[in-house]
Design an enzyme around this catalytic site. Structure first.
Site, PDB file in Angstrom:
ATOM      1  N   PHE A  11       0.810  -1.215   0.000  1.00 43.27           N
ATOM      2  CA  PHE A  11       0.000   0.000   0.000  1.00 43.27           C
ATOM      3  C   PHE A  11       0.849   1.272   0.000  1.00 43.27           C
ATOM      4  O   PHE A  11       0.827   2.071  -0.948  1.00 43.27           O
ATOM      5  CB  PHE A  11      -0.934  -0.086   1.210  1.00 43.27           C
ATOM      6  N   ILE A  12       1.671   1.463   1.023  1.00 40.07           N
ATOM      7  CA  ILE A  12       2.507   2.661   1.090  1.00 40.07           C
ATOM      8  C   ILE A  12       3.655   2.570   0.095  1.00 40.07           C
ATOM      9  O   ILE A  12       3.985   3.546  -0.594  1.00 40.07           O
ATOM     10  CB  ILE A  12       3.044   2.871   2.518  1.00 40.07           C
ATOM     11  N   LEU A  76      10.207  -1.108   3.985  1.00 42.22           N
ATOM     12  CA  LEU A  76       8.814  -1.262   4.398  1.00 42.22           C
ATOM     13  C   LEU A  76       8.399  -2.721   4.518  1.00 42.22           C
ATOM     14  O   LEU A  76       7.272  -3.006   4.943  1.00 42.22           O
ATOM     15  CB  LEU A  76       7.873  -0.552   3.412  1.00 42.22           C
ATOM     16  N   ALA A 119      10.672   2.093   8.250  1.00 40.36           N
ATOM     17  CA  ALA A 119       9.275   2.290   8.626  1.00 40.36           C
ATOM     18  C   ALA A 119       9.043   1.742  10.025  1.00 40.36           C
ATOM     19  O   ALA A 119       9.030   0.537  10.246  1.00 40.36           O
ATOM     20  CB  ALA A 119       8.352   1.585   7.625  1.00 40.36           C
ATOM     21  N   TYR A 151       4.392  -7.059  17.697  1.00 39.86           N
ATOM     22  CA  TYR A 151       4.602  -6.071  16.637  1.00 39.86           C
ATOM     23  C   TYR A 151       5.327  -4.848  17.194  1.00 39.86           C
ATOM     24  O   TYR A 151       6.276  -4.338  16.579  1.00 39.86           O
ATOM     25  CB  TYR A 151       3.264  -5.670  16.028  1.00 39.86           C
TER      26      TYR A 151
END
Length: 342
Positions: A11-12, A76, A119, A151
């Site tokens: 996505f990014i 990322l 990221a 996470y």
């Protein structure tokens, strides 16, 4: 400029590819397509400045060569999304920590030291009840997050690795703490709230709000996010810095659902789902997430182009086009293994 984007089909990452190819840079993407999709990069397939490799960052045998080629690396590649984080806790730690360390090790081994943009995430602030989150605040990990804490641990570890390699080996690092990023190409499959709400509203289906909906978040359009990332990287040059990247407009999840219904002209009712039922385990959701953007703005002069309303309108239009063309992009949620087996 030579740009390497790990996780660049996501996505990014795909928006970063757009930005740099439009600028005339050469862009190399590596992605294992576990959550990213090749279609996100379809517009660039015939561009001579674009190259793609489908590979796992943990085992890719051409990583050293790609790192030595790059002037700037956006890292990322990661396991993201609440449902994937809960379903694959060991993969979260392996991919997010070992992948970052392998990338930095390759940068150290080469004769050229590329700038690495890492990221990170607002999750590193843990259950912090401050009204606004600043880069100089302590980071924390809380067991109140259930197994989701893995996470947070992985992103804190990535930050520590980036800072350590910068200090010890002179590899310039930009650590970007992302706050909820939304926009075109994001899917709700792994728990992302805005595309899920939009898909439900367009179909006049019940909008499922997890918990009471009073928890607040701050949403930034990915098209703004990538501009901010590039601006930070340019400003940092060969120095190392940490900065929040997001939008400081705060909205509750319940208010977000109501806003999506209003923008879509939807008849969707709002249906509250207990966190236990939604995620398959008990944990206390983070109450609020609002970034201080003082550092980002003072360093770069960055200003947002996209309001939340504009982003939602764009997503509604995209979702309706998919339906009209018979390309139903609506995905059912992928729930944790523990819940699926129950």
């Amino acid at each position: 400029m030579h740009i390497l984007v790990t996780g660049g089909a996501g996505f990014i990452g795909s928006h970063l590819v757009d930005l740099h190819l439009q600028r005339g840079d050469q862009v190399h993407v590596v992605d294992d397509l576990s959550t990213g999709v090749r279609a996100n990069l379809a517009a660039h397939e015939d561009d001579p400045n674009f190259r793609f490799d489908e590979a796992d960052i943990l085992t890719w045998d051409r990583l050293d060569r790609a790192v030595c080629w790059a002037d700037r690396i956006y890292h990322l590649a990661a396991v993201v999304g609440v449902y994937r984080v809960l379903a694959e806790p060991t993969k979260v730690l392996a991919t997010n920590i070992a992948g970052c360390e392998r990338l930095l090790r390759a940068a150290h081994a080469g004769s050229w030291k590329p700038q690495v943009v890492i990221a990170s995430s607002s999750e590193v602030y843990g259950h912090n009840d401050e009204d606004i989150l600043r880069e100089d605040q302590d980071l924390s990990v809380s067991t109140r997050a259930g197994t989701r804490w893995g996470y947070s641990v992985s992103k804190i570890a990535d930050e520590a690795l980036g800072l350590s390699y910068a200090q010890r080996f002179g590899i310039p690092a930009v650590i970007a703490r992302f706050f909820n990023t939304v926009g075109p190409r994001q899917v709700g499959r792994y728990g992302m709230v805005v595309p899920r709400f939009v898909a439900q509203a367009v179909r006049n289906e019940p909008i499922t709000v997890f918990g009471g909906g009073l928890q607040t978040r701050s949403f930034c359009d990915a098209r703004d996010t990538v501009v901010a990332l590039d601006a930070l990287a340019q400003r940092a040059d060969r120095n190392t810095l940490i900065a929040n990247v997001g939008n400081d407009r705060e909205i509750s999840i319940l208010e977000l659902a109501q806003l999506v219904i209003e923008r879509a002209g939807s008849r969707s009712p709002i249906h509250h789902v207990p966190l236990r039922e939604a995620y398959g385990e008990d944990f206390e959701d983070i109450r609020r997430r609002r970034p201080s953007l003082a550092r980002l703005r003072s360093l770069t002069g960055f200003e947002h182009k996209y309001t939340l309303e504009r982003t939602i309108d764009d997503l509604i239009a995209i979702e309706r086009t998919k339906l009209e063309e018979g390309r139903d992009g609506y995905c059912t949620l992928v729930r944790p293994q523990s819940e699926r087996a129950a």
